[in-house]
Scaffold this active site. Structure first.
Site, PDB file in Angstrom:
ATOM      1  N   LYS A   1       0.817  -1.224   0.000  1.00 56.43           N
ATOM      2  CA  LYS A   1       0.000   0.000   0.000  1.00 56.43           C
ATOM      3  C   LYS A   1       0.849   1.273   0.000  1.00 56.43           C
ATOM      4  CE  LYS A   1      -3.451  -2.740   0.188  1.00 56.43           C
ATOM      5  NZ  LYS A   1      -3.896  -3.194  -1.136  1.00 56.43           N
TER       6      LYS A   1
ATOM      7  N   HIS B   1     -17.038   5.814  -1.392  1.00 60.02           N
ATOM      8  CA  HIS B   1     -16.123   4.885  -2.030  1.00 60.02           C
ATOM      9  C   HIS B   1     -16.481   4.837  -3.514  1.00 60.02           C
ATOM     10  CE1 HIS B   1     -13.918   0.839  -2.171  1.00 60.02           C
ATOM     11  NE2 HIS B   1     -14.370   1.052  -3.384  1.00 60.02           N
TER      12      HIS B   1
ATOM     13  N   ARG C   1      -7.140  -7.059 -10.368  1.00 61.14           N
ATOM     14  CA  ARG C   1      -7.933  -8.223 -10.771  1.00 61.14           C
ATOM     15  C   ARG C   1      -9.314  -7.749 -11.184  1.00 61.14           C
ATOM     16  NH1 ARG C   1     -11.411  -7.535  -6.606  1.00 61.14           N
ATOM     17  NH2 ARG C   1     -10.498  -7.087  -4.577  1.00 61.14           N
TER      18      ARG C   1
ATOM     19  N   VAL D   1     -15.694  -8.041  -8.195  1.00 59.85           N
ATOM     20  CA  VAL D   1     -17.019  -8.678  -8.078  1.00 59.85           C
ATOM     21  C   VAL D   1     -18.073  -7.869  -8.840  1.00 59.85           C
ATOM     22  CG1 VAL D   1     -18.869  -9.380  -6.483  1.00 59.85           C
ATOM     23  CG2 VAL D   1     -16.467  -9.682  -5.815  1.00 59.85           C
TER      24      VAL D   1
END
Lengths: 157, 453, 453, 157
Positions: C116, C208, C292, C295
Site C-alpha cells: 500500500k 467509495h 484483478r 465482483v
C-alpha cells in the site's frame, strides 16, 4: 430412537372404525398425525383392509389445505355446489329480503340458492341435488372465483 | 396512472407484464385456469383469481369471467398479453363498456387489421406496397383460378379470417390449384369458421421482416428497427434476430419511415407489429399487422435499451410517448424460443420439469415462467422460455447464444434446444444467408442425414 | 489465442469466465476442491480436476496443484478470478516459469499495488492525490502518535499488508490511539502475519468510488466511468451502482482522465480497479488499486454494453485493446450481492437450497453458480448470486431491482434479500444521499426500531 | 450413525397389520421413518410378505456419493492409497526400469509405490501400511487429480 406406539389406542380407533363403519379417521395431537383409511367395499365384503398412516411431519402439515370440519351423517358424502363463474355472491334476491336458503333448510334440485352477479347480470345458482343445506361458505356481497365452494348439501340418500 | 392491472394471460408474458406493472408501482391481478393454480404468474401477482377450467374457451377466453375478475378485484386496467383475447376487438369494447381500460389498440384498429383484405386496402392507401393479389377474398374455385392466372404462379392461399399458418397453402402451378384450394378452405373453415381464402403472389427467397410500432393516444407514433423472423417452421417463429443480416442502414431507414407514415395514417395506438415479406431485391410487401405485443419483442428492447411493456402501459394511461425518435439500434440480439417439444419430431412434451438451470451473465436475458418441479400443463402452448442474447456484433451474439444454450439444463421434458444449437451452427445461418424456406430445407437435410447415418 | 483456459477459482466468477472463454471458442478446465464436486463450475466446464480438500490453502490456494492441473490438461492459460490467488504476485511468476499465460497483470504490478505504501508513493508521482498520511507504515506506537498528530484526527489505522477491512480502525482522538493501535496490530498480525500499520486522514461524508481500468500489453489503457460502492458493511461491499448519483459528467471526465494517466504511467495491464475516497467537496483521494476483476464489474458492463472478461482474455493473448476510448456510459445499473446469510444478524447460512427461482426479463442480469438442491459448502464465501438491474434512469433501475428481488425465491437457506429491499426503499438511498457510513447508521436505526417494535 | 432397530416393536406392528389386515403402515418420529407395506393378495395366500424400510435422515442419504463396490476378503477392508497432489503418475523410477510394485507384491509401510510428477518435481508416493498390493488404478504416464485412488492394498491383519 425408539418407537413409541400406543397399540391400545390404535386398536381402539380401528375397532371404533369397524363398529361405526367409518371409511376415514384423522387425528392430530401435538405434532403427531394419524390417518386411518378403511376400504369400505372390501370391508363389506367381510375382508377389512384399512389403510393406516401415522406421521409427525409438521412440514407437510403446514402445506395442507385446512380440513373442513364436516358433519358426518350416515354413509353419505356431502355434495358441494361450486361457483360456475367469477363474480359477486348474493345470498338474497335483494338487500331487504331474507336469504334464499339457510343452514338446516331442506333444498330441492333446481331450487335457487343464491345469485352471482357477473358483468352486471344476476345469475341464479340452483341446487343440483335434493338434500339438507349444511354449510354456506361465502358471506353475502363477497367476491367468488371460478370453482370456489358455495354450499355443502347433505343429499337425500 | 392506473392503480391495479389485471393480466388476462398466463406463462412468460403474464410474468413480463406483472414485472412491468410493478416497476410502475401498480398492483397486479393474475387470472388462472385450474391447471395453472401453481403456475408462476399465479404465485407472483399481488392477487389471483381462478377464472375457469383448463379449456381456454372457458377460462382465458372467457370474457365475462375476466371482466368479473377485474370488477371484484377493482382492477382499473386489463393487459391481454399475446394470443388468447389479445386481438379480439370485442374485448377492448367490452372493457370500455365496463369502465376498464384495455391496454392495447382500440377495437376499431383490431377490426381493421383483423380483416386481412381491408388491412391491405388501407395499407395501400397509406403507400405501403402489398403483395400482388390478396385483395381478392373468395370461396369460389373458378373465381380463384381467374385471380391466380392474373397474379401468376406460384401463389399462396391464405384464410381471409386467419393467421398462424392455418389455411395457408402454396400452389406452384395451375394444375393443383383445385385440390389445394379445397384443402385450404377446409382448414380455414375448421380454424376460423370462415372458408373464404385470398390468393397472393408467392415470393422467392423472401424474408419475414417486421417493424415494431408504438403509438400514443395523442397521435405520436414511433417505428423501430426490424426484427428478422425468417427462421420459421410451419409459419411458427423459432428464432428471431435484430438487426436482420440482410438489411443495411439505408434500407432500414426507408422501411422505418414507410411504416411510421402508415401507422400514423391509420392513427395506430399502443404496441403493434407490421409484418413484411422482403424479396432478394429488397422489395418489401406488407403482409399483416399484429395489434398486440409480439413474443419476440425482447430483441428490440435489447438493442434499443427500452422497455416496451412499461411504455405501453404508460401510453394506455394517457401518457405521451416518451421514447425518442432519435433512438438508435446498437449491437445485435437473438432470441431462441425454447419449446417443450421433441427437437426432431416436434411432438409436444408437456410434463414435470425435474431440474432447471437457466443461463445468466453478461448479455443474457431469460423470459420464462418455468421453475423446478413445475408441471407444464398440456393445455396450452409449449413455450418454456425465451433465451435472449445480446452482443456488439452478430458473430458474438451467435456465440453467446450457443454458450448460453449449452449451459442451460432442462430435464424431465424434451426441449428444442438441440435444434437451436444445430441452427446456430449452420453455415448458411452463420453467413446470414437464409430466407423463410430455411427451416424446411434444414429439416429435410437433417432428416436425410439421420436416415443415412 | 489460447486453446484452453484453466479457471483457478469457483462459484459465479468461475462460471463467468467459463462463459467468456467458450464464447471466444476456447476450451475450459475447472478445478475444484472436494466439497465443490457438484458445484456448477465443475459441471459446466469442458474438463475438471480435483485439486484438494475443502481447505482453500490446500486447494484453491495450492499453486503446485493448480500448475500441475494446467499441465496435465494442457491448458495454456490460467484465469485467477477474484480472491484466492488473484493478487498473489508469485502466481503469475510461477505461471510464466511453467510456460502458462496468466490472465491478469504481471507480478511486478501486483507487487507494487500489493504494498500500500509503495502504491501510494507511485500514485503520487503519477499525480493522483492520496489521503493525507498513509506513507508512514510503523509498528511503533510512539511513532504512530507523532504521525497522527501531524495528520490530525480523526485518523484511520490500516494494515500495511492488508485489505478487506481486517486491521482497520478509526481513531477519533489522541486519547484512544494507544488502545486501538494495539487491537489493529493484533488483527493485522493474525490476518497477514505482519503487524505494521499505516495511518491516514479519516474523511467525513466520504464515498467509495472506483474506476475500472483495462490495459493491453502494447501500452494502451482505457479508464471507464465510476462505480459507486459506498454501501458497505464492515468494508464489505453490499450494493453497487453506476453512475454514482453524486458525480456529474464534468467530475467523471476529470476522474477518468486522472486514472487513465496514472494507469498509463505505471504501464497497467489487464483489468484493474482504482479505488478512491471522494469527500463532500468532490476532492478525491487514491486508496488502493485492485489488480484483478472486481465482483461488481457487471454494472460497468451493463452501462457500457461491453464484456470485460472477454476483453481481458483477448488482451492476455496479445491482442490490442479493442474497446473504443469514445465509449459512453448509458443508463443506470445496480448490483445487489445476494449472500447466504441472515439479513439481520449477518450470520452465514450455508446449507441446501431447497428451491430457487431467479428473476428475469428486461434489464435483469443474474450471475450465479447456485442451482436447485445445491448444497452450499460452508468453506467459502457466502455469495449466492449477483442480481443486476439496468434501466434508463436511476429511479427506474431502483424500481426494477426491487421488483426483481421481490420475484426471486431462494428457500432452504437465509439470504440478505430483505436487507437489500430495505436499503432500496430507504429515502436517503433513493435520494442518492449517502456515504460510506450509510450502512452503519442504517443498521443502528433498524436495530433500535426493532427493539422498540 | 448406526441403526437401532427395535425388532420386537416392528414384529408387533407386523402382527397388528396381519391381524387387522392392514395394507399400509407409516410412522415418522424424530427423524426415524418406517414404512411397512403388506401385499394383501399374498397375505391371503397364507404367506405374509412384509416389505420393510428403515431409514434415518432421508435427506443425507440422497446426497451420498455412490459407494464403490469393494472386494471383500476376509474381515479386512482394503486400504486405498490416494494421490496427495495433482500431477502425472509414473509406476517406475524411469522408462527403462520395472515398476516399483506389481499386483500381488507384498508392500511395506513407507515403501515407494510410484512417482507423481508435479511442477517438474518427482514426488515419491509411499505405502502407508504393510500388506499386499491388490490393484493399481492408474496407467503409467497418466494424469491424476487430488484424491484419486492410486493403489488398493490388503493390509496385514
Amino acid at each position: 430412537m425408539s418407537l413409541k406406539i400406543d397399540y391400545k389406542e390404535i386398536n381402539k380407533i380401528i375397532r371404533l372404525m369397524e363398529e361405526k363403519n367409518l371409511s376415514h379417521f384423522e387425528l392430530e395431537v401435538e405434532g403427531l398425525k394419524i390417518k386411518i383409511g378403511r376400504n369400505l367395499a372390501s370391508a363389506l365384503a367381510s375382508e377389512p383392509a384399512p389403510v393406516l398412516e401415522v406421521s409427525t411431519d409438521t412440514q407437510e402439515k403446514s402445506n395442507n389445505t385446512p380440513v373442513e370440519p364436516i358433519p358426518q351423517e350416515g354413509k353419505n358424502d356431502l355434495y358441494y355446489i361450486t361457483s360456475p363463474m367469477v363474480g359477486t355472491f348474493y345470498s338474497a334476491p335483494d338487500p331487504s329480503s331474507p336469504p334464499f336458503v339457510e343452514i338446516g333448510d331442506s333444498v330441492k334440485k333446481n331450487q335457487t340458492l343464491c345469485i352471482i352477479e357477473a358483468m352486471k347480470l344476476m345469475n341464479e345458482i340452483e341446487s343440483e341435488v335434493d338434500g339438507t343445506l349444511m354449510k354456506v361458505f361465502i358471506e353475502n356481497g363477497k367476491p367468488v372465483e371460478y370453482g370456489q365452494r358455495l354450499f355443502a348439501i347433505q343429499p337425500l340418500s | 396512472m392506473f392503480s391495479k392491472i389485471l393480466i388476462a394471460n398466463r406463462g412468460e408474458i403474464a410474468l413480463r407484464i406483472i414485472r412491468a406493472a410493478r416497476e410502475l408501482g401498480l398492483k397486479t391481478v393474475a387470472v388462472f385456469s385450474e391447471p395453472d393454480k401453481n403456475s408462476l404468474h399465479t404465485m407472483l401477482a399481488d392477487e389471483k383469481i381462478c377464472i375457469g377450467p383448463a379449456k381456454a374457451s372457458e377460462s382465458y377466453l372467457n370474457i365475462p369471467n375476466l371482466i368479473s375478475a377485474a370488477e371484484i378485484t377493482k382492477a382499473d386496467a386489463i393487459h391481454p398479453g399475446y394470443g388468447f383475447l389479445a386481438e379480439n376487438p370485442r374485448f377492448p369494447e367490452i372493457c370500455e363498456t365496463s369502465g376498464i381500460t384495455f391496454i392495447g389498440p382500440p377495437g376499431s384498429i383490431m377490426r381493421l387489421m383483423g380483416d386481412k383484405n381491408r388491412a391491405r386496402q388501407e395499407m395501400e392507401k397509406a403507400k405501403l406496397p402489398v403483395i400482388p393479389g390478396g385483395d381478392n377474398s373468395t370461396e369460389d374455385i373458378s373465381e380463384a383460378k381467374k385471380i391466380a392466372k392474373k397474379i401468376g404462379y406460384p401463389i399462396i392461399l391464405k384464410a381471409a379470417a386467419g393467421g398462424g399458418g392455418k389455411g395457408m397453402r402454396v400452389v406452384r402451378s395451375a394444375s393443383n390449384l383445385e385440390e389445394q384450394f379445397s384443402i385450404a378452405q377446409n382448414e380455414a373453415k375448421a380454424a376460423f369458421g370462415d372458408s373464404s381464402l385470398y390468393l397472393e403472389k408467392y415470393l422467392h427467397k423472401a424474408r419475414h421482416i417486421e417493424i415494431q410500432v408504438i403509438g400514443d393516444t395523442k397521435g405520436n407514433v414511433l417505428a423501430l428497427g426490424e426484427r428478422e423472423c425468417s427462421i420459421q417452421r410451419k409459419y411458427q417463429k423459432l428464432l428471431e434476430e435484430t438487426p436482420s443480416p440482410f438489411i443495411d442502414e439505408k434500407f432500414r431507414k426507408k422501411l422505418i419511415k414507410a411504416v411510421h407514415d402508415a401507422a400514423h395514417f391509420i392513427g395506430y395506438q399502443s404496441l403493434g407489429t407490421f409484418e413484411f415479406l422482403v424479396d432478394d431485391r429488397k422489395k418489401y410487401y406488407f403482409m399483416e399487422a399484429n395489434t398486440r405485443v409480439q413474443v419476440e419483442h425482447p430483441i428490440t428492447e435489447m438493442v434499443y435499451a427500452i422497455d416496451l411493456i412499461k411504455e405501453q402501459i404508460k401510453i394506455a394511461a394517457g401518457n405521451k410517448l416518451s421514447l425518442s425518435p432519435d433512438l438508435r439500434l446498437s449491437g445485435h440480439s437473438i432470441e431462441c424460443r425454447i419449446n417443450a417439444e421433441d427437437a426432431e419430431t416436434f411432438i409436444p412434451s408437456p410434463g414435470k420439469i425435474d431440474f432447471l438451470s437457466f443461463p445468466g451473465g453478461e448479455g443474457i436475458r431469460v423470459d420464462s415462467a418455468a421453475y423446478n418441479n413445475w408441471q407444464i400443463p398440456p393445455d396450452y402452448d409449449s413455450l418454456v422460455a425465451k433465451i435472449v442474447a445480446k452482443a456488439p456484433t452478430r458473430e458474438e451474439a451467435i456465440k453467446k447464444m450457443i454458450v448460453a444454450l449449452e449451459m442451460t439444463t432442462i430435464s424431465g421434458i424434451k426441449t428444442n434446444i438441440p435444434l437451436h444449437l444445430a441452427i446456430l451452427s449452420n453455415s448458411d445461418f452463420i453467413k446470414g444467408d437464409y430466407d423463410i424456406q430455411f427451416m424446411e430445407k434444414f429439416l429435410d437435410k437433417m432428416n436425410s442425414s439421420r436416415k443415412k447415418g
